[in-house]
Scaffold this motif. Structure first.
Motif, PDB file in Angstrom:
ATOM      1  N   PRO A 172      38.498  23.023  44.929  1.00  0.00           N
ATOM      2  CA  PRO A 172      39.126  22.811  46.235  1.00  0.00           C
ATOM      3  C   PRO A 172      40.437  23.527  46.518  1.00  0.00           C
ATOM      4  CG  PRO A 172      39.795  21.060  44.761  1.00  0.00           C
ATOM      5  CD  PRO A 172      38.919  21.981  43.961  1.00  0.00           C
ATOM      6  N   THR A 173      41.029  24.258  45.573  1.00  0.00           N
ATOM      7  CA  THR A 173      42.405  24.725  45.798  1.00  0.00           C
ATOM      8  C   THR A 173      42.493  26.038  46.566  1.00  0.00           C
ATOM      9  OG1 THR A 173      42.543  25.942  43.703  1.00  0.00           O
ATOM     10  CG2 THR A 173      43.165  23.601  43.674  1.00  0.00           C
ATOM     11  N   GLY A 174      41.370  26.758  46.708  1.00  0.00           N
ATOM     12  CA  GLY A 174      41.420  28.032  47.420  1.00  0.00           C
ATOM     13  C   GLY A 174      42.157  29.116  46.677  1.00  0.00           C
ATOM     14  N   THR A 175      42.180  29.038  45.352  1.00  0.00           N
ATOM     15  CA  THR A 175      42.886  30.030  44.536  1.00  0.00           C
ATOM     16  C   THR A 175      41.909  30.704  43.574  1.00  0.00           C
ATOM     17  OG1 THR A 175      43.440  28.343  42.893  1.00  0.00           O
ATOM     18  CG2 THR A 175      45.050  28.736  44.638  1.00  0.00           C
ATOM     19  N   LEU A 176      42.314  31.862  43.067  1.00  0.00           N
ATOM     20  CA  LEU A 176      41.509  32.610  42.104  1.00  0.00           C
ATOM     21  C   LEU A 176      42.274  32.736  40.799  1.00  0.00           C
ATOM     22  CD1 LEU A 176      39.062  34.388  41.350  1.00  0.00           C
ATOM     23  CD2 LEU A 176      40.324  36.347  42.300  1.00  0.00           C
ATOM     24  N   ALA A 177      41.657  32.316  39.702  1.00  0.00           N
ATOM     25  CA  ALA A 177      42.299  32.437  38.396  1.00  0.00           C
ATOM     26  C   ALA A 177      42.495  33.900  38.034  1.00  0.00           C
ATOM     27  CB  ALA A 177      41.447  31.753  37.328  1.00  0.00           C
ATOM     28  N   PRO A 178      43.676  34.270  37.546  1.00  0.00           N
ATOM     29  CA  PRO A 178      43.939  35.671  37.205  1.00  0.00           C
ATOM     30  C   PRO A 178      43.194  36.094  35.942  1.00  0.00           C
ATOM     31  CG  PRO A 178      45.791  34.291  36.578  1.00  0.00           C
ATOM     32  CD  PRO A 178      44.843  33.400  37.334  1.00  0.00           C
ATOM     33  N   PRO A 179      42.994  37.414  35.763  1.00  0.00           N
ATOM     34  CA  PRO A 179      42.245  37.895  34.597  1.00  0.00           C
ATOM     35  C   PRO A 179      42.797  37.405  33.267  1.00  0.00           C
ATOM     36  CG  PRO A 179      42.472  39.658  36.205  1.00  0.00           C
ATOM     37  CD  PRO A 179      43.301  38.509  36.713  1.00  0.00           C
ATOM     38  N   ALA A 180      44.111  37.323  33.115  1.00  0.00           N
ATOM     39  CA  ALA A 180      44.677  36.893  31.834  1.00  0.00           C
ATOM     40  C   ALA A 180      44.206  35.490  31.470  1.00  0.00           C
ATOM     41  CB  ALA A 180      46.201  36.948  31.875  1.00  0.00           C
ATOM     42  N   LEU A 181      44.123  34.631  32.459  1.00  0.00           N
ATOM     43  CA  LEU A 181      43.686  33.259  32.210  1.00  0.00           C
ATOM     44  C   LEU A 181      42.195  33.223  31.867  1.00  0.00           C
ATOM     45  CD1 LEU A 181      44.588  30.347  32.095  1.00  0.00           C
ATOM     46  CD2 LEU A 181      44.202  30.180  34.559  1.00  0.00           C
ATOM     47  N   ILE A 182      41.393  34.053  32.507  1.00  0.00           N
ATOM     48  CA  ILE A 182      39.967  34.116  32.195  1.00  0.00           C
ATOM     49  C   ILE A 182      39.750  34.621  30.770  1.00  0.00           C
ATOM     50  CG2 ILE A 182      37.765  35.192  32.824  1.00  0.00           C
ATOM     51  CD1 ILE A 182      38.782  33.004  34.743  1.00  0.00           C
ATOM     52  N   ARG A 183      40.548  35.610  30.358  1.00  0.00           N
ATOM     53  CA  ARG A 183      40.440  36.099  28.975  1.00  0.00           C
ATOM     54  C   ARG A 183      40.772  34.984  27.987  1.00  0.00           C
ATOM     55  NH1 ARG A 183      42.967  40.693  31.474  1.00  0.00           N
ATOM     56  NH2 ARG A 183      41.479  42.436  31.602  1.00  0.00           N
ATOM     57  N   GLU A 184      41.771  34.192  28.323  1.00  0.00           N
ATOM     58  CA  GLU A 184      42.162  33.097  27.443  1.00  0.00           C
ATOM     59  C   GLU A 184      41.059  32.042  27.358  1.00  0.00           C
ATOM     60  OE1 GLU A 184      46.037  30.154  26.736  1.00  0.00           O
ATOM     61  OE2 GLU A 184      45.983  31.549  28.437  1.00  0.00           O
ATOM     62  N   ILE A 185      40.450  31.732  28.481  1.00  0.00           N
ATOM     63  CA  ILE A 185      39.362  30.749  28.494  1.00  0.00           C
ATOM     64  C   ILE A 185      38.150  31.290  27.723  1.00  0.00           C
ATOM     65  CG2 ILE A 185      37.639  29.675  29.984  1.00  0.00           C
ATOM     66  CD1 ILE A 185      40.170  28.155  30.086  1.00  0.00           C
ATOM     67  N   GLY A 186      37.866  32.591  27.888  1.00  0.00           N
ATOM     68  CA  GLY A 186      36.746  33.185  27.161  1.00  0.00           C
ATOM     69  C   GLY A 186      36.936  33.128  25.662  1.00  0.00           C
ATOM     70  N   ALA A 187      38.146  33.457  25.208  1.00  0.00           N
ATOM     71  CA  ALA A 187      38.432  33.392  23.772  1.00  0.00           C
ATOM     72  C   ALA A 187      38.360  31.956  23.273  1.00  0.00           C
ATOM     73  CB  ALA A 187      39.814  33.981  23.498  1.00  0.00           C
ATOM     74  N   LEU A 188      38.824  31.023  24.071  1.00  0.00           N
ATOM     75  CA  LEU A 188      38.795  29.616  23.687  1.00  0.00           C
ATOM     76  C   LEU A 188      37.361  29.099  23.605  1.00  0.00           C
ATOM     77  CD1 LEU A 188      40.715  27.249  23.080  1.00  0.00           C
ATOM     78  CD2 LEU A 188      40.620  26.670  25.517  1.00  0.00           C
ATOM     79  N   PRO A 209      41.237  42.479  49.210  1.00  0.00           N
ATOM     80  CA  PRO A 209      40.278  43.247  48.417  1.00  0.00           C
ATOM     81  C   PRO A 209      40.876  43.860  47.158  1.00  0.00           C
ATOM     82  CG  PRO A 209      40.141  43.831  50.748  1.00  0.00           C
ATOM     83  CD  PRO A 209      41.358  42.970  50.591  1.00  0.00           C
ATOM     84  N   ALA A 210      42.208  44.004  47.113  1.00  0.00           N
ATOM     85  CA  ALA A 210      42.848  44.595  45.935  1.00  0.00           C
ATOM     86  C   ALA A 210      43.046  43.578  44.811  1.00  0.00           C
ATOM     87  CB  ALA A 210      44.192  45.201  46.319  1.00  0.00           C
ATOM     88  N   THR A 211      42.800  42.292  45.077  1.00  0.00           N
ATOM     89  CA  THR A 211      42.982  41.271  44.045  1.00  0.00           C
ATOM     90  C   THR A 211      41.931  41.434  42.952  1.00  0.00           C
ATOM     91  OG1 THR A 211      43.859  39.710  45.668  1.00  0.00           O
ATOM     92  CG2 THR A 211      43.064  38.791  43.588  1.00  0.00           C
ATOM     93  N   PRO A 212      42.340  41.537  41.690  1.00  0.00           N
ATOM     94  CA  PRO A 212      41.350  41.717  40.619  1.00  0.00           C
ATOM     95  C   PRO A 212      40.541  40.450  40.377  1.00  0.00           C
ATOM     96  CG  PRO A 212      43.555  41.478  39.683  1.00  0.00           C
ATOM     97  CD  PRO A 212      43.722  41.548  41.173  1.00  0.00           C
ATOM     98  N   PHE A 213      39.247  40.623  40.206  1.00  0.00           N
ATOM     99  CA  PHE A 213      38.346  39.512  39.875  1.00  0.00           C
ATOM    100  C   PHE A 213      37.724  39.809  38.515  1.00  0.00           C
ATOM    101  CE2 PHE A 213      34.550  37.098  39.499  1.00  0.00           C
ATOM    102  CZ  PHE A 213      34.665  35.986  40.308  1.00  0.00           C
ATOM    103  N   LEU A 214      37.901  38.897  37.590  1.00  0.00           N
ATOM    104  CA  LEU A 214      37.299  39.028  36.269  1.00  0.00           C
ATOM    105  C   LEU A 214      36.378  37.841  36.036  1.00  0.00           C
ATOM    106  CD1 LEU A 214      37.283  40.690  33.605  1.00  0.00           C
ATOM    107  CD2 LEU A 214      38.993  39.062  32.748  1.00  0.00           C
ATOM    108  N   SER A 215      35.116  38.122  35.819  1.00  0.00           N
ATOM    109  CA  SER A 215      34.160  37.058  35.497  1.00  0.00           C
ATOM    110  C   SER A 215      34.209  36.776  34.000  1.00  0.00           C
ATOM    111  CB  SER A 215      32.736  37.469  35.879  1.00  0.00           C
ATOM    112  OG  SER A 215      31.791  36.534  35.385  1.00  0.00           O
ATOM    113  N   PRO A 216      34.082  35.514  33.582  1.00  0.00           N
ATOM    114  CA  PRO A 216      34.018  35.228  32.148  1.00  0.00           C
ATOM    115  C   PRO A 216      32.821  35.881  31.476  1.00  0.00           C
ATOM    116  CG  PRO A 216      33.514  33.268  33.434  1.00  0.00           C
ATOM    117  CD  PRO A 216      34.046  34.284  34.391  1.00  0.00           C
TER     118      PRO A 216
END
Length: 422
Positions: A172-188, A209-216
């Motif tokens: 519900p927050t309307g936000t996108l997790a940044p790539p660094a956080l996705i990398r941390e979740i993937g490693a975890l 459109p310039a916002t980076p999107f990183l999928s786990p």
């Protein structure tokens, strides 16, 4: 004899029906309580639907080869090489997520707050949901340090958390997790042996459109399942088109086969006309790409204006960067609101509706604390009441200047100002 199960309609759907009834009775309600992309059906989609309506057979359970190839190409263009065999189609992403709960073993870690159907689906599958607080900068992912602690304590107590659900961008927050956080979740996830279910139904609604999107799936491809669909991006929620992408591993193939098995006994196959729509939309011809870009721009403009209204009234709120929601926290006004009988999210939701004519979805429906003064506001409901108005909103260089958009935003600002006033 055990007590019978108490069944409840999903709160967002119940609120949507309540608004319809009150409007039919003549009330003027500003509806922010339902996450529907309130835009007209794009003409070429309707044409594809009509073409597919000529076919009446069932077709393959997983979906037609053409539709699955199109979905595979969609992921391939997003740095995720995919074969059609990794794809399963369903009547919306919600049934696919439910099927995954029946197929993937173990209990489930959820961001807190999270979309209101995740936890009920977990319980319906006979499993336990563990809510994990989100980090300060965004929603859609649980805080990594908290994940480690929740998993440790749950397993020590005999629990079995083995799945974590992410929402990118977040409802519900309307936000996108940044790539660094996705990398941390993937490693975890690798460290703790967790399967990631990445709900990416809002992926194509990133405001800039310039916002980076990183999928786990780019970080931990062997343990990430992705769900998506067309409900939000192309505003055809009632058509029910969902897609699931599985890892190209033995475990991924087992999960895929399990979901196909569930599908065969629950929904049989995605309706053939919708498979025609799927094949067209996920191929992303130029007119679809243009429609997606225009929609994302409109969602961003209006979400940022609603964010401004909420923060100007004194609420704390993460700036929206994706999807079409804001999640304000009126905790800074707790003392003032207590004088109006507002002491938690439930009373805040009721007061906004009864005193100010604004419908929102209270945070406790999303796993948040009942005492918190937070709610979800779906900004996508503010583009106009008619097809003509909605198309004007989509085409306008500055939709905030359109009378039908400006009017409802002015009414909203007045209502929130009255809420926050002494």
């Amino acid at each position: 004899m055990p007590e019978p199960t108490r069944w409840h309609t999903s709160p967002n759907l119940a609120l949507n029906q309540q608004v319809a009834e009150r409007r039919a009775a003549g009330e003027r309600i500003i509806h922010l309580g339902f996450g529907e992309s309130r835009l007209p059906v794009f003409g070429p989609l309707a044409e594809r639907l009509a073409t597919g309506a000529r076919e009446g057979g069932y077709g393959p359970v997983a979906g037609s080869a053409g539709a699955r190839e199109a979905a595979a190409g969609y992921f391939g263009r997003r740095r995720l090489p995919t074969s059609a065999d990794q794809i399963v189609l369903g009547p919306g992403s919600k049934p696919l997520l439910m099927a995954l709960q029946h197929v993937l073993p173990g209990d489930v870690l959820l961001p807190r707050p999270a979309w209101n159907s995740y936890a009920p689906q977990v319980r319906l599958a006979g499993k336990r949901a563990y809510g994990v607080p989100i980090p300060a900068e965004c929603g859609g992912v649980p805080d990594p340090a908290a994940v480690r602690e929740v998993v440790r304590s749950a397993r020590a107590a005999g629990g079995d958390p083995r799945v974590v659900i992410l929402t990118l961008p977040d409802n519900p927050t309307g936000t996108l997790a940044p790539p660094a956080l996705i990398r941390e979740i993937g490693a975890l996830a690798r460290e703790l042996d967790l399967v990631i279910v990445s709900d990416e139904i809002y992926r194509d609604i990133v405001h800039d459109p310039a916002t980076p999107f990183l999928s786990p799936a780019e970080i931990a491809p062997e343990r990430t399942v992705i769900t998506t669909g067309l409900s939000k991006t192309l505003a055809i929620g009632g058509w029910r088109v969902g897609v699931c992408r599985f890892p190209e591993t033995e475990a991924g193939r087992r999960a895929r086969d399990g979901v196909v098995s569930v599908a065969s006994d629950v929904w049989s196959t995605l309706a053939v006309p919708m498979q025609e729509v799927t094949a067209y939309a996920f191929a992303e011809p130029p007119e679809i790409r243009e429609r997606l870009a225009d929609s994302a721009r409109l969602h961003g403009v209006v979400a940022r204006e609603v964010h401004r209204i909420m923060t100007a009234a004194g609420a704390d709120c993460r700036p929206p960067t994706g999807a079409f929601y804001v999640y304000p926290d009126f905790g800074p006004l707790r003392g003032l609101l207590a004088g109006k009988g507002v002491t938690g999210s439930d009373s805040l939701q009721r007061h906004l509706l009864d005193a100010h004519g604004v419908m929102v979805l209270a945070g406790h429906h999303l796993g948040d604390d009942t005492s918190a003064l937070r709610f979800k506001a779906a900004t996508s409901m503010l583009y106009g009441d008619t097809v003509k108005e909605q198309e004007e909103s989509l085409a306008a260089p500055d939709p905030l200047t359109l009378p039908h958009v400006a009017d409802v935003l002015t009414r909203l600002e007045e209502a929130i100002g009255e809420l926050a006033g002494g």
